[in-house]
Design an enzyme around this catalytic site. Sequence first.
Site, short mmCIF file in Angstrom:
data_model
loop_
_atom_site.label_atom_id
_atom_site.label_comp_id
_atom_site.label_asym_id
_atom_site.label_seq_id
_atom_site.Cartn_x
_atom_site.Cartn_y
_atom_site.Cartn_z
N HIS A 165 -5.68 1.60 -4.76
CA HIS A 165 -4.77 1.14 -3.70
C HIS A 165 -4.33 -0.29 -3.97
O HIS A 165 -4.87 -0.99 -4.84
CB HIS A 165 -5.45 1.23 -2.32
CG HIS A 165 -6.62 0.30 -2.17
ND1 HIS A 165 -6.94 -0.32 -0.98
CD2 HIS A 165 -7.57 -0.12 -3.06
CE1 HIS A 165 -8.03 -1.07 -1.15
NE2 HIS A 165 -8.42 -0.95 -2.39
N HIS A 194 -2.82 1.34 6.71
CA HIS A 194 -3.14 1.23 5.28
C HIS A 194 -3.33 2.62 4.70
O HIS A 194 -3.80 3.54 5.37
CB HIS A 194 -4.42 0.41 5.08
CG HIS A 194 -4.71 0.09 3.64
ND1 HIS A 194 -3.85 -0.64 2.86
CD2 HIS A 194 -5.76 0.42 2.83
CE1 HIS A 194 -4.36 -0.76 1.64
NE2 HIS A 194 -5.51 -0.12 1.59
N CYS A 206 0.82 -1.22 0.00
CA CYS A 206 0.00 0.00 0.00
C CYS A 206 0.85 1.27 0.00
O CYS A 206 0.67 2.16 -0.85
CB CYS A 206 -0.98 -0.01 1.17
SG CYS A 206 -0.22 0.04 2.81
#
Length: 474
Positions: A449, A437, A383
């Site tokens: 993402h 995240h 991420c």
Amino acid sequence: MRTPSRATSGERVASTGKTGRAGKVLLSGVLAICLAGSMAVPTLPAEAAKPKPPVIPSKAAVERAKQAAASKAGQVAAIERQLAAANARLEQLGIQSGIADEAYNGAVYRLQQAKAEAAAAAARAAEAQKTLTTQRQQIGRFAAASYQGGGDVAKIAPLFTADGPQQLLDSAGAAHSVSAAMQGSYLRYSATQVMTNLFKVQADQAVVKVKKATDEAAKAKKAAEDAEAAQASAVTAMGVQRTQSIAQLATLQNISVRVAAQRQAGLEELARQRAAALAAKKARELKARIAAREAAERRAEAAERAREAAEQAREEREEKAAAKKNHGKKPKHHKPSAPTRDNDNGGGSHGSKKGSRAAIDFALKQLGDMYLWGATGPNRWDCSGLTQGAWEQAGVQLPHYSVAQYEQIQHIQEDDLRPGDLIFWALNPNDPGTIHHVALYLGNGQMIHAPRTGKPVQIDSVYYWVPPNFFGRP
């Protein structure tokens, strides 16, 4: 004497004549019909003609059937719950592995910082030691010069020279200057020695910190590897369990395994569609809030421009009136420069629309690349690796760690989101230190993402999962 049979028979026939022959023919036909009838109609038992009594289950049998049906329904429901729980468990394992992966990135980031600090501390200590050595040599030269100048005899020797006392006074002044210089050098040497010792302690502490950070990075790496292995094992085990459960469902529901699998897939797709519809609704609400804020900003800017125009018109009227009083001489007027509106989305040069577009374009080119923890491209990403690589295209250097990324960018509110901004999820919504995240906002409630192991870089609703907690603009 008995009559012969033949004669008797002949007489009988003779006595009957034509009538006797016709009777024989009729009898033969009747026998033939009877024989044919006996061959065509099977013989049935006598009791078959009676109706069979109906089968009436006992109350106990009925109750057992109801219990069996209820038990089967309960088993079906239990298996369906197991399948749902398995899917939820897989999702949770994916989240946990993602958290462990990002924790490893954090440990590596802290290790890099510790190494940089250790290098700087070592450089400071080395430079201080070098200065200390130079000052020690200078003091040594002063001491040698003083010794070579002699003791008390050397001090009174000028009395016996032609110049006499004057030379003695001159020598005393020089000695005082040398003494002051020696004292100053010694004080500087003492101060440098203290700082050198301090820098050495800091360097030693930095080395210890590097060792600790190295150990933490190794532990974080092991934890990430364990989380990834647990997820992979669970995917395999739950795949087998899923197949078995669907087969059990097919048996209990008296349908084929294929149909049972289709039904389960349909139920899961229906749940996904419901979740997607809810996420889309939230995204539309976010879009409406952002649009309302932008409209309010435009109204405020228009009102400000109108106010400035009115102020400028008033000043011009006043200048004209003043010019008439001054016999037509118009005073010099310096028109104020119009305020420049920040056209970079409220941020610095890095947050410009051009930079945001470059970051988004780069991220979109990575669609379909598979997730890999600790990866920063070119074909695999995690991420924070994806957001780091995307904003690097706009000339912004971000660390490969979501927490540090949030720390180093401008913090904004959810309603301030604009394309290119970063969105963060944290374990504790009040503590950005628990961020695990990060995603890149595309606009219209959508983001791009790298979700987790087993999934590619993809576009999702901002609310496809749990709501995000923090927002920022590079």
